[in-house]
Design a protein around this motif. Structure first.
Motif, PDB file in Angstrom:
ATOM      1  N   LEU A  50       0.821  -1.213   0.000  1.00 19.32           N
ATOM      2  CA  LEU A  50       0.000   0.000   0.000  1.00 19.32           C
ATOM      3  C   LEU A  50       0.853   1.261   0.000  1.00 19.32           C
ATOM      4  CD1 LEU A  50      -2.341  -1.096   2.940  1.00 19.32           C
ATOM      5  CD2 LEU A  50      -2.923  -1.154   0.509  1.00 19.32           C
ATOM      6  N   ALA A  51       0.361   2.314  -0.677  1.00 24.54           N
ATOM      7  CA  ALA A  51       0.933   3.654  -0.508  1.00 24.54           C
ATOM      8  C   ALA A  51       0.347   4.241   0.777  1.00 24.54           C
ATOM      9  CB  ALA A  51       0.572   4.522  -1.708  1.00 24.54           C
ATOM     10  N   GLY A  52       1.180   4.925   1.552  1.00 21.48           N
ATOM     11  CA  GLY A  52       0.719   5.443   2.844  1.00 21.48           C
ATOM     12  C   GLY A  52       0.293   6.892   2.810  1.00 21.48           C
ATOM     13  N   ASP A  53      -0.006   7.438   1.602  1.00 20.05           N
ATOM     14  CA  ASP A  53      -0.221   8.888   1.543  1.00 20.05           C
ATOM     15  C   ASP A  53      -1.496   9.295   0.804  1.00 20.05           C
ATOM     16  OD1 ASP A  53       0.683   8.058  -0.908  1.00 20.05           O
ATOM     17  OD2 ASP A  53       2.345   9.480  -1.038  1.00 20.05           O
ATOM     18  N   HIS A  54      -2.537   8.451   0.871  1.00 16.15           N
ATOM     19  CA  HIS A  54      -3.806   8.804   0.224  1.00 16.15           C
ATOM     20  C   HIS A  54      -4.964   8.685   1.214  1.00 16.15           C
ATOM     21  CE1 HIS A  54      -1.487   7.278  -3.469  1.00 16.15           C
ATOM     22  NE2 HIS A  54      -1.463   8.599  -3.469  1.00 16.15           N
ATOM     23  N   ILE A  55      -6.024   9.439   0.941  1.00 13.33           N
ATOM     24  CA  ILE A  55      -7.207   9.454   1.804  1.00 13.33           C
ATOM     25  C   ILE A  55      -8.327   8.691   1.107  1.00 13.33           C
ATOM     26  CG2 ILE A  55      -8.866  10.919   3.045  1.00 13.33           C
ATOM     27  CD1 ILE A  55      -5.992  11.465   3.925  1.00 13.33           C
ATOM     28  N   TYR A  56      -8.739   7.562   1.676  1.00 13.44           N
ATOM     29  CA  TYR A  56      -9.810   6.756   1.072  1.00 13.44           C
ATOM     30  C   TYR A  56     -10.207   5.663   2.057  1.00 13.44           C
ATOM     31  CZ  TYR A  56      -6.170   3.246   0.231  1.00 13.44           C
ATOM     32  OH  TYR A  56      -5.169   2.324   0.391  1.00 13.44           O
TER      33      TYR A  56
END
Length: 421
Positions: free
Chosen positions: A133-139
Motif C-alpha cells: 500500500l501507498a501510505g499517503d492517500h485518503i480513502y
C-alpha cells in the motif's frame, strides 16, 4: 480444500505493507519536518491512518510500515497510536526504517527495495498474501474484496485502479486493459492515456495498491535486485515486468470502496499539494461531506490524545466565541473569536475579536487578538501575532507567506518570525 480456504476471509492470511517513506515535496513547508504520510488530516488523524485503518477494518492483522524521509514524527505517531496489536493473537505491527540491513551504505532505493530489504522479517511471519500500500492517500477500501479477486483470477499481481477522466490520467501510471480487466500494458504518465474498453472516455490509474502471493513477490524482488539497471520500483520495474511475463489484472476501486449511507460517490484523494490538502480538509465542514468520518462501521483508527473538551467563551457583540460550519477538536479554547467553515486541530487558543474563515489550523496553534485570517493553512505550533491580517491582500500575502496557485496561504512559525524581525 481450496474452496474451504476461499470461504474464509483471505485477509486472515495476509500482511499489509505500507510504503511511507516519501517526502511529498509539493506540500512545501508542511513536509519540512515530517514525511507526507505523517501530515495531519481531518482534525484528529494523520494521512497514514487511512491505509492502516483500511487494513485493520479489512481483517488484516499483520501490518508493516516502511519509513525513510524525516521519519521521527511518523514513527512517534505509529508507536503511540498503533501499538495495540498483540503477537500472542498472531498479530504484528512492525515499523521498518531504512536501517542498512542489506548493505551498510544503502537507504531504500525505491518502493520495491523498501520491501526487498525486509524480506527476512516478512518471511518469518509466513503470510500467504502481501497487500502493498501507498501510505499517503485518503480513502476507505475493503482489501478483502481485492484479495478475493486476486485468488479467483489466479493472478500474479492485482493492481488497485481508479477510473479517472482520460486526459486527467496523464500524471498517473495507467493500466491498458482488455474487456476482462487483464492488464495488457502499464504506461507511466502517458501523454495520451488509453481508455477503458467499457468506458472509452475514462482511464484506469494506478492507486499504488498491489496484491501478490508472498512467495511470488519475494521471487520477483530477488530477481529485480539482481538487475543492475533496475530503479527498484514497483511502478517502473516490478509491475511492467509481470505485465509482460505473467498475469496482471486490474481491480477497480468502485468494487471495494467503503461507503456509509451518507457517501454518494467513491472517495479517494491524493492531498499532495497545498491546494488539494486545504480543499480536502475544508470539504469536511460541508453539511454532508463526501468523506464520512462519522461512519462507525469503518472507523479511522489513530492516536487518541487525552484532552479536555473544546470550549467557547464570551457572549457580547463583536466578542462572541462561536463556530459556524466548522470542526473544532478537543482542548481548543475559542475565546471571543468567530470561526466560519474552518477545521481546527487539537490544542488551539484563539483570542477575542479574531475572525477565521476557511482556515485549516494544525495542532497547538495560538491566535492573538483581532487577527483576521481567510483561506489559510497554519502549520503545527504557530503563534499568530495580534492584529495580523491574511487573505485580503494577495500581493502583500505573497511577500510574507507561501501562496499556492489557487491563493491559499501557508503559514509557518519561521515565516512569522521573519515578519516580526
Amino acid at each position: 480444500m481450496a474452496d474451504m480456504k476461499l470461504s474464509q476471509p483471505l485477509a486472515r492470511d495476509a500482511m499489509a505493507y505500507v510504503l511511507a517513506g516519501g517526502r511529498g515535496s509539493r506540500l512545501k513547508e508542511l513536509t519540512d519536518r515530517r514525511a507526507k504520510p505523517a501530515v495531519y488530516f481531518g482534525g484528529k488523524t494523520r494521512i497514514i491512518d487511512f491505509a492502516l485503518s483500511n487494513a485493520l477494518n479489512s481483517g488484516i492483522r499483520r501490518l508493516g510500515v516502511a519509513t525513510q524521509y524525516k521519519a521521527h514524527s511518523l514513527i512517534r505517531h505509529l508507536q503511540r497510536g498503533w501499538n495495540f496489536l498483540r503477537p500472542e493473537r498472531n498479530e504484528s505491527f512492525d515499523i521498518l526504517p531504512a536501517s542498512q540491513r542489506v548493505s551498510e551504505t544503502q537507504w531504500y532505493e525505491g518502493t520495491a527495495d523498501a520491501v526487498y530489504q525486509n524480506i527476512d522479517i516478512i518471511e518469518s511471519y509466513g503470510p500467504e498474501y502481501m497487500v502493498v500500500l501507498a501510505g499517503d492517500h485518503i480513502y476507505k477500501m475493503d482489501y478483502e474484496m481485492m484479495l478475493r479477486q486476486h485468488v479467483e483470477a489466479n493472478a500474479d499481481v492485482t493492481v488497485g485502479c481508479l477510473e479517472v477522466p482520460r486526459m486527467e490520467a496523464t500524471g498517473f501510471g495507467v493500466m491498458h486493459v482488455d474487456k476482462k480487466d487483464n492488464i495488457i500494458s502499464f504506461i507511466e504518465k502517458p501523454a495520451d492515456p488509453p481508455g477503458i474498453p467499457d468506458k472509452p472516455d475514462y482511464a484506469l490509474a494506478s492507486m499504488g495498491i498491489y496484491v501478490f502471493r508472498t512467495k511470488f513477490l519475494m521471487d520477483q524482488l530477488r530477481r529485480d535486485a539482481a538487475e543492475p539497471d533496475s530503479s527498484r520500483d514497483f511502478g517502473k520495474d516490478i509491475i511492467p515486468y509481470i505485465v509482460k511475463h505473467g498475469k496482471a489484472i486490474a481491480h477497480r476501486f468502485a468494487k471495494s470502496c467503503v461507503r456509509s449511507t451518507a457517501e454518494n460517490e467513491a472517495y479517494w484523494r491524493d492531498v499532495g499539494t497545498v491546494d488539494a490538502y486545504w480543499e480536502a480538509n475544508i470539504d469536511l465542514t460541508d453539511i454532508t461531506p463526501e468523506l464520512d468520518l462519522y461512519d462507525r462501521d469503518w472507523p479511522i483508527w489513530t492516536y487518541a490524545e487525552l484532552k479536555p473538551p473544546a470550549k467557547f467563551v464570551h457572549d457580547e457583540d463583536g466578542r462572541r466565541g462561536e463556530a459556524i460550519s466548522s470542526l473544532v477538536s478537543g482542548d481548543c479554547i475559542i475565546s471571543g473569536a468567530s470561526l466560519r467553515r474552518s477545521l481546527i486541530f487539537t490544542g488551539a487558543r484563539i483570542n477575542s475579536y479574531s475572525t477565521l474563515e476557511e482556515v485549516v489550523m494544525l495542532p497547538d496553534c495560538y491566535v492573538g487578538r483581532s487577527a483576521r485570517l481567510r483561506r489559510v493553512v497554519i502549520d503545527h505550533g504557530v503563534k499568530i501575532p495580534e492584529g495580523l491580517v491574511v487573505g485580503e491582500d494577495p500581493v502583500l500575502d505573497a511577500k510574507r507567506f507561501r501562496v499556492s496557485e489557487k491563493g491559499i496561504c501557508l503559514i509557518t512559525q519561521e515565516m512569522i518570525d521573519r515578519l516580526e524581525s
